[in-house]
Design a protein around this motif. Sequence first.
Motif, PDB file in Angstrom:
ATOM      1  N   UNK A  36      14.938  -5.499 -27.450  1.00  0.00           N
ATOM      2  CA  UNK A  36      14.950  -6.445 -28.598  1.00  0.00           C
ATOM      3  C   UNK A  36      14.172  -7.854 -28.327  1.00  0.00           C
ATOM      4  N   UNK A  37      14.139  -8.151 -27.135  1.00  0.00           N
ATOM      5  CA  UNK A  37      13.459  -9.625 -27.064  1.00  0.00           C
ATOM      6  C   UNK A  37      11.811  -9.157 -26.748  1.00  0.00           C
ATOM      7  N   UNK A  38      11.440  -8.097 -26.302  1.00  0.00           N
ATOM      8  CA  UNK A  38      10.126  -7.752 -26.413  1.00  0.00           C
ATOM      9  C   UNK A  38       9.606  -7.762 -27.620  1.00  0.00           C
ATOM     10  N   UNK A  39      10.506  -6.998 -28.728  1.00  0.00           N
ATOM     11  CA  UNK A  39      10.101  -7.048 -30.185  1.00  0.00           C
ATOM     12  C   UNK A  39       9.909  -8.328 -30.647  1.00  0.00           C
ATOM     13  N   UNK A  40      10.872  -9.236 -30.374  1.00  0.00           N
ATOM     14  CA  UNK A  40      10.544 -10.396 -30.966  1.00  0.00           C
ATOM     15  C   UNK A  40       9.438 -11.251 -30.243  1.00  0.00           C
ATOM     16  N   UNK A  41       9.066 -10.947 -28.890  1.00  0.00           N
ATOM     17  CA  UNK A  41       7.910 -11.467 -28.336  1.00  0.00           C
ATOM     18  C   UNK A  41       6.855 -11.014 -29.119  1.00  0.00           C
ATOM     19  N   UNK A  42       6.604  -9.693 -29.443  1.00  0.00           N
ATOM     20  CA  UNK A  42       5.452  -9.367 -30.114  1.00  0.00           C
ATOM     21  C   UNK A  42       5.232  -9.530 -31.508  1.00  0.00           C
ATOM     22  N   UNK A  43       6.521 -10.087 -32.153  1.00  0.00           N
ATOM     23  CA  UNK A  43       6.356 -10.619 -33.438  1.00  0.00           C
ATOM     24  C   UNK A  43       5.657 -11.762 -33.358  1.00  0.00           C
ATOM     25  N   UNK A  44       6.193 -12.617 -32.191  1.00  0.00           N
ATOM     26  CA  UNK A  44       5.430 -14.235 -32.290  1.00  0.00           C
ATOM     27  C   UNK A  44       4.175 -14.004 -31.762  1.00  0.00           C
ATOM     28  N   UNK A  49      -0.061 -17.842 -32.897  1.00  0.00           N
ATOM     29  CA  UNK A  49       0.072 -19.465 -32.582  1.00  0.00           C
ATOM     30  C   UNK A  49       0.254 -19.909 -31.224  1.00  0.00           C
ATOM     31  N   UNK A  50      -0.182 -19.110 -30.252  1.00  0.00           N
ATOM     32  CA  UNK A  50       0.009 -19.246 -28.807  1.00  0.00           C
ATOM     33  C   UNK A  50       1.336 -19.920 -28.417  1.00  0.00           C
ATOM     34  N   UNK A  51       2.221 -19.154 -28.961  1.00  0.00           N
ATOM     35  CA  UNK A  51       3.572 -19.488 -28.235  1.00  0.00           C
ATOM     36  C   UNK A  51       3.874 -19.106 -26.949  1.00  0.00           C
ATOM     37  N   UNK A  52       3.144 -18.158 -26.494  1.00  0.00           N
ATOM     38  CA  UNK A  52       3.241 -17.786 -25.196  1.00  0.00           C
ATOM     39  C   UNK A  52       1.735 -17.701 -24.671  1.00  0.00           C
ATOM     40  N   UNK A  53       1.262 -18.404 -23.666  1.00  0.00           N
ATOM     41  CA  UNK A  53      -0.077 -18.520 -23.268  1.00  0.00           C
ATOM     42  C   UNK A  53      -0.017 -18.965 -21.973  1.00  0.00           C
ATOM     43  N   UNK A  54      -1.023 -18.631 -21.227  1.00  0.00           N
ATOM     44  CA  UNK A  54      -1.212 -18.937 -19.795  1.00  0.00           C
ATOM     45  C   UNK A  54      -2.792 -18.829 -19.313  1.00  0.00           C
ATOM     46  N   UNK A 195       8.067 -18.903 -40.806  1.00  0.00           N
ATOM     47  CA  UNK A 195       8.182 -20.189 -40.158  1.00  0.00           C
ATOM     48  C   UNK A 195       7.241 -20.153 -38.971  1.00  0.00           C
ATOM     49  N   UNK A 196       6.884 -18.727 -38.287  1.00  0.00           N
ATOM     50  CA  UNK A 196       6.090 -18.892 -36.975  1.00  0.00           C
ATOM     51  C   UNK A 196       4.524 -19.433 -37.062  1.00  0.00           C
ATOM     52  N   UNK A 197       4.314 -19.368 -38.374  1.00  0.00           N
ATOM     53  CA  UNK A 197       2.797 -19.493 -38.667  1.00  0.00           C
ATOM     54  C   UNK A 197       2.734 -21.043 -38.796  1.00  0.00           C
ATOM     55  N   UNK A 198       1.343 -21.606 -38.840  1.00  0.00           N
ATOM     56  CA  UNK A 198       1.227 -22.879 -39.072  1.00  0.00           C
ATOM     57  C   UNK A 198       1.835 -23.843 -38.105  1.00  0.00           C
ATOM     58  N   UNK A 199       1.996 -23.406 -36.989  1.00  0.00           N
ATOM     59  CA  UNK A 199       2.554 -24.363 -35.819  1.00  0.00           C
ATOM     60  C   UNK A 199       1.946 -25.635 -35.681  1.00  0.00           C
ATOM     61  N   UNK A 200       0.819 -25.702 -35.727  1.00  0.00           N
ATOM     62  CA  UNK A 200       0.110 -27.349 -36.004  1.00  0.00           C
ATOM     63  C   UNK A 200      -0.185 -27.624 -37.085  1.00  0.00           C
TER      64      UNK A 200
END
Length: 221
Positions: A36-44, A49-54, A195-200
Amino acid sequence: MILTLAQIRTQARQRADMEGSQFVTDSELTNYVNASAAELYDLLVSRFEDYYIDDTVLTVANGADTLTLPTDFYKLKGVDWAVGDGTYETVRSFQFVQRNETFDPGLGTLPRMRYRVLGSTLKFSPIEYAAGTYRLWYIPRFTALVDDTDTFDGINGWTEYVVVDCAIKMLNKEESDSRAFVEQKQKLLDRIEAMAVGRDSGEPQTIIDMSTINFNQRRNF
């Protein structure tokens, strides 16, 4: 909101009214949580919007044209070429059908090499310009939660999506009615997608003229 694996399991059991039951074991519930967490991760990730970036710095040796991508690599965001003195230039990609072409912009506004993700490697072309140091911006793969203290960042309380999805799976295994949670999951999905879009919000993303990239950095090719 950041929750530990133990907290997510506890909340899922509370929602499914299975706090005192091992019908779904902790081991099985951990598998549910990770799925379920992987599903949410992919959704974000899909919101761009670069929620997870390295980022990481890697080097291509002389005479080589490839480098091995990080072991946690999932999606590439960008490649920078180290010019020197802490200065980087943006490297652009090439399409697979361009694999035999020579990339030389001629105007001195872009690095001569281009790149393409091929399997677990990053290939540069042409090989004579490939050697050098590069900075890779990338999205890492979802890291599965193993220990009870491992954490997952659901950003703005969106870990609720994971909890509800786990409750659905637990109730489905029990062959109980999960329709109320299915409806709740859909509402959460609608909220996240909106809500996940338009982070900035102060500087929304716009169309960029790629021909201007690096224009003011190098003019001497």
